[in-house]
Design an enzyme around this catalytic site. Structure first.
Site, PDB file in Angstrom:
ATOM      1  N   GLU A  10       0.877  -1.112   0.060  1.00  0.00           N
ATOM      2  CA  GLU A  10       0.112  -0.091   0.112  1.00  0.00           C
ATOM      3  C   GLU A  10       0.747   1.249  -0.129  1.00  0.00           C
ATOM      4  O   GLU A  10       1.901   1.374   0.660  1.00  0.00           O
ATOM      5  CB  GLU A  10      -0.693   0.070   1.366  1.00  0.00           C
ATOM      6  CG  GLU A  10      -1.833   1.073   1.310  1.00  0.00           C
ATOM      7  CD  GLU A  10      -2.666   0.939   2.798  1.00  0.00           C
ATOM      8  OE1 GLU A  10      -3.625   1.786   2.932  1.00  0.00           O
ATOM      9  OE2 GLU A  10      -2.332  -0.071   3.464  1.00  0.00           O
ATOM     10  N   LYS A  25      -9.039   2.378  -2.193  1.00  0.00           N
ATOM     11  CA  LYS A  25      -9.573   1.739  -0.682  1.00  0.00           C
ATOM     12  C   LYS A  25     -10.678   2.088  -0.525  1.00  0.00           C
ATOM     13  O   LYS A  25     -11.062   3.396  -0.594  1.00  0.00           O
ATOM     14  CB  LYS A  25      -8.356   2.254   0.342  1.00  0.00           C
ATOM     15  CG  LYS A  25      -8.268   1.391   1.578  1.00  0.00           C
ATOM     16  CD  LYS A  25      -6.994   1.805   2.348  1.00  0.00           C
ATOM     17  CE  LYS A  25      -7.158   1.201   3.599  1.00  0.00           C
ATOM     18  NZ  LYS A  25      -5.804   1.352   4.472  1.00  0.00           N
ATOM     19  N   CYS A  71      -5.406  -3.285   2.137  1.00  0.00           N
ATOM     20  CA  CYS A  71      -5.408  -3.270   3.571  1.00  0.00           C
ATOM     21  C   CYS A  71      -6.368  -3.614   4.572  1.00  0.00           C
ATOM     22  O   CYS A  71      -6.926  -4.579   4.595  1.00  0.00           O
ATOM     23  CB  CYS A  71      -4.366  -2.122   4.292  1.00  0.00           C
ATOM     24  SG  CYS A  71      -3.691  -2.427   5.581  1.00  0.00           S
TER      25      CYS A  71
END
Length: 695
Positions: free
Chosen positions: A46, A115, A197
């Site tokens: 990330e 994300k 994540c």
């Protein structure tokens, strides 16, 4: 990449925080390294181009502009490559900043995936900088400033709107949102999706929707810091998610190079497939982790699971982008256990053996209770299968608190019986407290041969099967006489090969071994000898049982239907039908995963035909589960040349199809593992199906 395999990599470079150009060079180095190893999909952490720990520097235009320029370098580097790289970076759109993954291939950005869930608790403060990708209910097209992609010359011919889209040379337009990259033209069923994540850690992660909309491989760009115990939780989370979604999962996490002002990152890269960890990076060691994901295996499992549906999915909320990769026959780095039914870790193997013995015994216990039988009749030969069946019957009687004298162990010596097996059968029955009954069948079989005109000196199939059927008749009639039940001894491997006399040892009133492959039978008997007859807990007589069991384990597998030579067994099963080690390997991958004959041959060569590779596979398998790889583990793998593997694979396929009629009328018996051949459950196969495609 043939046979449904694709090599993937999770890569963690050592970066510098807030230096996109330096970081892009490190990413390029790892792309080149992974490409040389044959990886076709490479996943980076990330925000790898900036560093996850930039904090308020994310609000600086200079950093964001430099990141776009660094991204352009990656795009240019990918111009002549079909490898797909997932790279993390911040992306500005409509005045908001998004934490994104760029999927880069062949001089283009295939997609930009934002994300969805921004953690703002504990050490995380992402909502200070980033907006959520959930703002985009459906995928959209965004423009990236300062970018230039490398399209095919004929691109505009393929899209009437291309000229209008790209009229501004200062921008390139990219698909943004929930995107599934469809690589099915290259590898059937391969569809790749991405989450970032924290997306994995929430109750309803994006990967669930992706999988329900066809994604078979999920990648995750992560910056998960390390505290005590977090690696174990992370490992189980990735493992269980891949199993729940029936998918491959590639997890790449930030490592050394991130700021350690308040937290530390361990570079914990994990690659999993359908509930199994294939590869894992050692904590605090930046590097590249490789594995071969088997997409064919994943698709087979999904087809098999009729509960894996698209019900409740949102097809309009996803965009599908087509891409291709060059299909090559790369060298596989994944290994395949030589004995897939037998765990290599001793502790896990002991646990498995105890569970199986309990399943077998509980199955028999229920059948005895239901029928009201207090007598079990079992033919004992001194061989592995009848020994295991006797041990299971003893356990079932103990569960029911029945006198073991109700177990009638019948030995039926005939033309092929040796003194060794006869003595072991008799002594084991006595030592276990069963009632031993001997019925010598030589005279009755000889008379039978006279009745049908069979020359007793002609040792053909009639000579052999006549003995087997006579034994079954004896057992059935004794059971009738004593109001008992005949316990079957045949195992799963014999049933797969049809290595049983029809209406002979093929038949019983309850077959306790029908779900147990031959390679596992041996370990179950060994487990009983080692654990149930342990020196510290052994009761009187148990040490004698252990001695007998160890000798049974040392006896060649044989039906003992031909006369012995100099008192020794003259008929060894594995010299006739082939090594059970190979047949169980073939059986597992054909029935459990639906592999083609060609694919089974390929992985059998890899597992058995290369002595060095086979030894390393055993050691690696033992090491994966936490056990030390002893020399015994490595030596436990046998080695066969390719010609031998081909011969017995042909035999397996031929016999498997031709002998289905025996499996179509099997007695009841308990399923103990993921592979079974009951016509009422796992294998509903016509008895006259053609084997041509497999031959």
């Amino acid at each position: 990449m043939k046979d449904g395999f694709i090599k993937v990599a999770a890569a963690t470079p050592k970066i510098k925080v807030a230096d996109p150009f330096y970081n892009a060079e490190r990413v390029i180095e790892q792309i080149d390294e992974a490409t040389k190893k044959g990886a076709k999909i490479i996943v980076f952490p990330e925000l790898v181009l900036t560093g996850y720990t930039c904090n308020d520097l994310f609000l600086q235009d200079r950093l964001l502009d430099a990141t776009m320029q660094a991204l352009q370098k990656l795009v240019e580097h990918s111009k002549d490559s079909d490898v797909i790289s997932f790279v993390g970076l911040p992306v500005e759109h409509n005045g908001k900043l998004y934490n994104c993954a760029a999927a880069i291939q062949s001089g283009q950005i295939i997609a930009m995936i934002p994300k969805c869930y921004m953690p703002n608790y504990g050490e995380f403060y992402e909502q200070r900088y980033f907006a959520s990708g959930l703002d985009f209910k459906t995928p959209t097209t965004i423009k990236l400033p300062g970018m230039h992609f490398f399209y095919d010359e004929d691109f505009e011919d393929d899209d009437d709107d291309a000229e209008e889209l790209f009229e501004d040379d200062n921008y390139e337009f990219v698909e943004f949102g929930k995107v599934i990259i469809d690589l099915s033209p290259s590898i059937k069923g391969l569809k790749v999706a991405c989450e970032i994540c924290e997306d994995l850690w929430v109750p309803n992660p994006p990967s669930t929707g992706y999988a329900m909309n066809g994604a078979t491989l999920i990648v995750n760009l992560s910056a998960s810091n390390d505290i005590v115990g977090k690696d174990s939780y992370r490992r189980e989370l990735v493992k269980s998610t891949s199993g729940r979604l029936v998918a491959g999962y590639v997890y790449a996490s930030a490592g050394e190079g991130e700021s350690t002002q308040d937290i530390v990152f361990g570079g914990h890269n994990i690659i999993a497939e359908n509930g199994t960890i294939l590869a894992e990076q050692t904590l605090f060691e930046n590097g590249i982790t490789y594995a071969d994901i088997d997409i064919q295996r994943i698709c087979h499992e999904r087809r098999k699971m009729n509960t894996f549906t698209v019900e409740g999915s949102e097809p309009d909320a996803y965009s599908y982008e087509d891409a291709e990769i060059k299909v090559t026959d790369t060298k596989l780095s994944r290994t395949f256990p030589a004995r897939p039914f037998v765990p290599s870790n001793p502790l896990e193997r002991e646990k498995r053996c105890e569970q199986i013995l309990s399943i077998q015994a509980m199955g028999l216990k229920k059948r005895l209770e239901h029928t009201g039988c207090k007598t079990a009749v079992i033919g004992v030969s001194g061989g592995l299968d009848s020994t295991l069946a006797l041990l299971v019957t003893v356990r079932a009687f103990d569960y029911l608190k029945l006198d073991r004298k109700g177990i009638i162990a019948v030995t039926m010596p005939c033309f092929g019986t040796t003194d060794r097996t006869y003595q072991n059968a008799c002594n084991l029955a006595k030592s276990l407290g069963a009632t031993l009954k001997e019925v010598d069948i030589k005279a009755s079989v000889t008379q039978h041969f006279k009745d049908i005109g069979q020359d007793i000196n002609t040792h053909d199939v009639t000579y052999e099967n006549g003995q087997a059927r006579e034994r079954t008749q004896v057992l059935m009639d004794i059971a009738n006489k004593m109001n008992g039940m005949v316990i079957g001894t045949g195992d799963l491997s014999e049933l797969a090969l049809g290595w049983a006399t029809y209406n002979g040892d093929h038949m019983s009133m309850y077959g306790v071994n029908v779900g147990v492959p031959k390679t596992l039978v041996r370990h179950l008997v060994k487990y009983y000898a080692d654990e149930c007859c342990d020196d510290k807990t052994a009761k009187k007589g148990d040490k004698k049982v252990r001695e007998i069991l160890l000798d049974v384990l040392d006896t060649p597998v044989s039906p003992e239907l031909l006369p012995p030579t100099d008192g020794q067994i003259s008929q060894e099963t594995e010299s006739i039908v082939g090594p059970y080690e190979l047949h169980d390997f073939f059986l597992y991958y054909m029935l459990r995963w639906g592999f083609s004959k060609e694919k089974i041959r390929r992985i059998a060569y890899l597992t058995f035909a290369d002595k060095k590779a086979a030894g390393e596979a055993s050691a690696k398998a033992a090491g994966k589960t936490g056990a030390k790889a002893s020399s015994a583990d490595a030596e436990d793998v046998s080695y066969y040349d390719k010609k031998t593997i081909d011969k017995w694979l042909d035999t397996f396929c031929r016999r498997f199809f031709s002998q289905q009629f025996k499996r179509s009328c099997l007695p009841d018996g308990p399923k103990v593992g993921s592979v079974a051949v009951s016509p009422r459950g796992d294998l509903r196969m016509p008895s006259d199906a053609s084997a041509a495609l497999w031959m």
